[in-house]
Design an enzyme around this catalytic site. Structure first.
Site, short mmCIF file in Angstrom:
data_model
loop_
_atom_site.label_atom_id
_atom_site.label_comp_id
_atom_site.label_asym_id
_atom_site.label_seq_id
_atom_site.Cartn_x
_atom_site.Cartn_y
_atom_site.Cartn_z
N ARG A 1 0.82 -1.22 0.00
CA ARG A 1 0.00 0.00 0.00
C ARG A 1 0.84 1.26 0.00
O ARG A 1 0.38 2.31 -0.45
CB ARG A 1 -0.98 -0.05 1.19
CG ARG A 1 -2.09 -1.06 0.95
CD ARG A 1 -2.91 -1.30 2.19
NE ARG A 1 -2.39 -2.40 2.99
CZ ARG A 1 -2.51 -2.48 4.31
NH1 ARG A 1 -3.09 -1.52 4.98
NH2 ARG A 1 -2.03 -3.53 4.95
N GLU B 1 1.64 -6.18 13.41
CA GLU B 1 0.46 -6.47 14.23
C GLU B 1 -0.04 -7.90 14.03
O GLU B 1 -0.55 -8.51 14.94
CB GLU B 1 -0.66 -5.46 13.90
CG GLU B 1 -1.75 -5.38 14.95
CD GLU B 1 -2.87 -4.44 14.55
OE1 GLU B 1 -2.82 -3.80 13.49
OE2 GLU B 1 -3.84 -4.36 15.33
#
Ligand SMILES: O=P(O)(O)OC[C@H]1O[C@H](OP(=O)(O)OP(=O)(O)O)[C@H](O)[C@@H]1O
Ligand SMILES: Nc1ncnc2[nH]cnc12
Length: 184
Positions: free
Chosen positions: A68, A105
């Site tokens: 991204r 994460e």
């Protein structure tokens, strides 16, 4: 009347980023930027806001982190008058690379850049969509520095403050971290 442009942009980003619960694993609320990218006006404003943080001509290269960070980083580089360097996930770049591994994460990964991607002393802006634990951005800073270039900053669209990525970048020293919107 005073118009708070940063607040306006933050509100626009908040409205265009979609929360997807339990993706890619239970307990993670995934910040999906695809609705923002699909809105021509919002996408353009985000790119313009990142360029304005430093001003056109202030950086030599923009390093965008796969995947991204490519989407945001490439137009930022173009508008800033800078070159673009892809920071890729392991095994994707064809020539000689330098690599760094990190945790994030929802897992762990290795990123790479071409060993000759930067000239010593070049001013590099690292761009990504989300700053969460900071593991990815920290590894990118390490790669740019190992290549002999200077990191002028890390710019992201969205910072998840409860995961303390900014503190991890601050601990490196000399890195200016900027987020268009900070949540949590
Ligand atoms: O601050 P961190 O905890 O390191 O997390 C942030 C990173 O996680 C996401 O990338 P992801 O690895 O999911 O890859 P993608 O862009 O290919 O979806 C995001 O685009 C950042 O690069
Ligand atoms: N919650 C999240 N949403 C989108 N990208 C991320 N990268 C790390 N954590 C993320």
């Amino acid at each position: 009347m005073t118009v708070d442009r940063a607040a306006d942009l933050g509100a626009l980003i908040a409205a265009r980023v979609r929360d997807v619960p339990d993706y890619p694993q239970p307990g993670v609320v995934f910040k999906d930027i695809t609705p923002l990218l699909a809105d021509a006006g919002a996408f353009g404003q985000v790119v313009g806001a990142v360029v304005a943080q430093y001003g056109a001509g202030a950086v030599d290269k923009v390093a965008g982190i796969e995947a991204r960070g490519f989407i945001l980083g490439a137009p930022v580089a173009d508008r800033a008058g800078a070159g673009f360097v892809p920071v890729r996930k392991a095994g994707k770049l064809p020539s000689q690379v330098i690599a760094a591994s990190y945790d994030l994460e929802y897992g762990s990964a290795t990123i790479e850049v071409h060993a000759d991607a930067f000239t010593p002393g070049e001013r590099v802006l690292i761009v990504d969509d989300v700053l969460a634990t900071g593991g990815t951005a920290r590894a990118a800073v390490e790669l740019v520095r190992r290549a002999g270039a200077t990191v002028v900053g890390v710019s992201v669209l969205l910072e998840l403050a409860f995961l303390h990525g900014r503190e991890r970048l601050d601990a490196l020293g000399g890195v200016e971290t900027r987020a268009l919107l900070t949540v949590g």
